[in-house]
Design a protein around this motif. Structure first.
Motif, PDB file in Angstrom:
ATOM      1  N   ALA A  65       0.869  -1.173   0.000  1.00 23.83           N
ATOM      2  CA  ALA A  65       0.000   0.000   0.000  1.00 23.83           C
ATOM      3  C   ALA A  65       0.909   1.227   0.000  1.00 23.83           C
ATOM      4  O   ALA A  65       1.814   1.339   0.830  1.00 23.83           O
ATOM      5  N   ASN A  66       0.700   2.095  -0.951  1.00 25.21           N
ATOM      6  CA  ASN A  66       1.565   3.276  -1.042  1.00 25.21           C
ATOM      7  C   ASN A  66       0.800   4.546  -0.689  1.00 25.21           C
ATOM      8  O   ASN A  66      -0.338   4.488  -0.247  1.00 25.21           O
ATOM      9  N   VAL A  77       3.826   0.380   2.788  1.00 22.68           N
ATOM     10  CA  VAL A  77       3.230  -0.456   3.828  1.00 22.68           C
ATOM     11  C   VAL A  77       2.930  -1.847   3.269  1.00 22.68           C
ATOM     12  O   VAL A  77       2.071  -1.988   2.391  1.00 22.68           O
ATOM     13  N   PRO A  78       3.618  -2.884   3.757  1.00 20.76           N
ATOM     14  CA  PRO A  78       3.341  -4.243   3.282  1.00 20.76           C
ATOM     15  C   PRO A  78       2.050  -4.783   3.885  1.00 20.76           C
ATOM     16  O   PRO A  78       1.779  -4.603   5.071  1.00 20.76           O
ATOM     17  N   SER A 273      -3.800  -7.144   7.976  1.00 18.89           N
ATOM     18  CA  SER A 273      -2.938  -7.423   6.839  1.00 18.89           C
ATOM     19  C   SER A 273      -1.519  -6.912   7.065  1.00 18.89           C
ATOM     20  O   SER A 273      -0.538  -7.561   6.678  1.00 18.89           O
ATOM     21  N   VAL A 274      -1.384  -5.761   7.721  1.00 14.65           N
ATOM     22  CA  VAL A 274      -0.046  -5.255   8.060  1.00 14.65           C
ATOM     23  C   VAL A 274       0.544  -6.074   9.207  1.00 14.65           C
ATOM     24  O   VAL A 274       1.737  -6.388   9.210  1.00 14.65           O
ATOM     25  N   THR A 353       1.873   2.974  14.893  1.00  9.09           N
ATOM     26  CA  THR A 353       1.231   4.098  14.188  1.00  9.09           C
ATOM     27  C   THR A 353       0.904   3.727  12.746  1.00  9.09           C
ATOM     28  O   THR A 353      -0.139   4.128  12.220  1.00  9.09           O
ATOM     29  N   ILE A 354       1.778   2.952  12.115  1.00 12.69           N
ATOM     30  CA  ILE A 354       1.526   2.532  10.734  1.00 12.69           C
ATOM     31  C   ILE A 354       0.312   1.610  10.675  1.00 12.69           C
ATOM     32  O   ILE A 354      -0.544   1.741   9.792  1.00 12.69           O
ATOM     33  N   ILE A 355       0.233   0.682  11.612  1.00 13.73           N
ATOM     34  CA  ILE A 355      -0.893  -0.247  11.626  1.00 13.73           C
ATOM     35  C   ILE A 355      -2.204   0.493  11.886  1.00 13.73           C
ATOM     36  O   ILE A 355      -3.229   0.230  11.239  1.00 13.73           O
TER      37      ILE A 355
END
Length: 426
Positions: A65-66, A77-78, A273-274, A353-355
């Motif tokens: 995901a970009n 983000v994978p 998914s992350v 934070t990314i998740i």
């Protein structure tokens, strides 16, 4: 199958012996058995050391995901997931949010809770139970010191004590729960918290003369929250009417449990998914988030949506997030290690934070689609490629069949086969 294999326990068999056992005792054919021989980047010995009775690997697609900008930093983000619309939806949401300044997020320190369940003698009345609580509290420093002998990196910071009554059908009476607060740093922390709980349990029994039953961490990480906020400019989401419809959609998810469950499932599409791609315990994350969703007594939306003073849509999420970048399979799984590396993160709070941003982005895309044209149009457009493959399309024919079905608004295996046949005739 040989008699020798018949006598062996499954866990003592070699990889090939396990597969032969399955072949003889199930209806799988040779091609299906062969699927379990492909262990991707792993040697079978690595897999066999990770779980009991291993036979192979269950792969999931991983995509990127970009467009994610979180705290003014750009991320790739994978995401490991089988659902075709999730990555595209999250990327699109992140792109819109980036026009509003990107996501702003913060994560608490990595404080995990461990619980020791102490059962007072049945003859203890309330004053005696209170005396036990005071006794444990007076020895808190020694208990903390003992816990801290069990780790070189994590640190037990405090102990809290509470009394609870059994509300189950068994009505077993009073219990004292000793909760340790442990800073697990960049680890998720399950192993170290459990080790500390088990280490101090005998000390508590000796101190109180009572019995300890459970001694284990809690996955309800209420001391380890992550918060994320994003602004989605009104002109980029389809205008004022779409914004109002999104607010109505959120209102239903906040108010009605049947909608809230599906609403939060969409959030977990992004979060899980992350988490899977980065080797996290996504079941623990799920359990904690769903518990947090009903912290006021009713199960509600994990996100909040409202219009700010400039007229733009604002989304917020606050959830427990126990994640780690060291320990567990983050040290041993080569794909997990690569996914963590490509994100260029420095600590577990950054991963949290990314998740959280991924969950918020996914939620935005879902409620925007539902509030506008419905979820199926975009979902089936992406799903059409899977249908084309099921129908037998390969290489460039996949895209051709997919595009034709979407144009006709008829995404089905039967139609895909018809299109495929017409292409062969031409």
């Amino acid at each position: 199958m040989s008699k020798n294999l018949d006598k062996k326990k499954f866990r003592n068999m070699t990889h090939e012996e396990r597969l032969q056992f399955i072949k003889v005792n199930t209806s799988l054919d040779d091609n299906e058995i062969d699927l379990f021989r492909n262990t991707s980047v792993f040697k079978f010995s690595n897999i066999d050391g990770m779980i009991e009775n291993a036979i192979g690997i269950f792969p999931l697609p991983i995509g990127i995901a970009n467009n994610f900008v979180i705290n003014n930093k750009e991320y790739l983000v994978p995401m490991a997931i089988e659902e075709p619309s999730v990555i595209a939806a999250a990327s699109n949401a992140a792109k819109i949010a980036s026009k509003g300044g990107g996501f702003m997020a913060q994560a608490d320190d990595s404080i995990m809770i461990g619980q020791i369940q102490l059962i007072p003698n049945s003859s203890y009345d309330q004053p005696k139970v209170q005396n036990l609580i005071e006794l444990i509290s007076n020895n808190k420093i020694d208990i903390i010191s003992l816990a801290n002998t069990k780790s070189k990196f994590a640190k037990c910071l405090d102990i809290k004590i509470k009394q609870v009554n059994d509300e189950s059908i068994n009505k077993l009476g009073q219990m004292i729960i000793i909760e340790i607060m442990v800073d697990t740093k960049d680890a998720m922390g399950a192993n170290v918290v459990n080790t500390m709980c088990e280490a101090i349990a005998p000390e508590i029994e000796a101190l109180t003369g009572c019995k300890v039953v459970l001694k284990i961490l809690s996955n309800y990480a209420t001391q380890r929250l992550v918060k994320c906020r994003g602004i989605f400019p009104t002109e980029l989401i389809g205008g004022e009417e779409i914004l109002k419809r999104i607010l109505f959609a959120y209102s239903l998810a906040f108010t009605d449990v049947h909608r809230a469950v599906t609403h939060n499932k969409g959030i977990m599409n992004g979060i899980d998914s992350v988490a899977i791609a980065t080797g996290q315990d996504f079941r623990a994350i799920e359990a904690g988030c769903h518990a947090y969703a009903c912290r006021d007594g009713q199960y509600r939306s994990l996100t909040k949506w409202y219009q700010n003073s400039k007229g733009d849509l604002v989304g917020e999420i606050e959830i427990p997030m126990a994640v780690g970048i060291i320990g567990g399979i983050t040290n041993t799984h080569p794909i997990v290690k690569a996914c963590l590396k490509l994100m260029n993160i420095s600590n577990s709070q950054e991963l949290a934070t990314i998740i959280a941003a991924s969950g918020l982005a996914q939620n935005f895309s879902a409620i925007r689609a539902l509030s506008n044209e419905g979820i199926q149009k975009g979902h089936m457009k992406l799903h059409s490629k899977n249908i084309a493959i099921i129908a037998g399309a390969t290489n460039d024919k996949i895209e051709m069949v997919s595009r034709k079905m979407v144009e006709e608004r008829n995404v089905s295996v039967s139609r895909a086969k018809e299109i495929l046949e017409s292409l062969k005739e031409n």
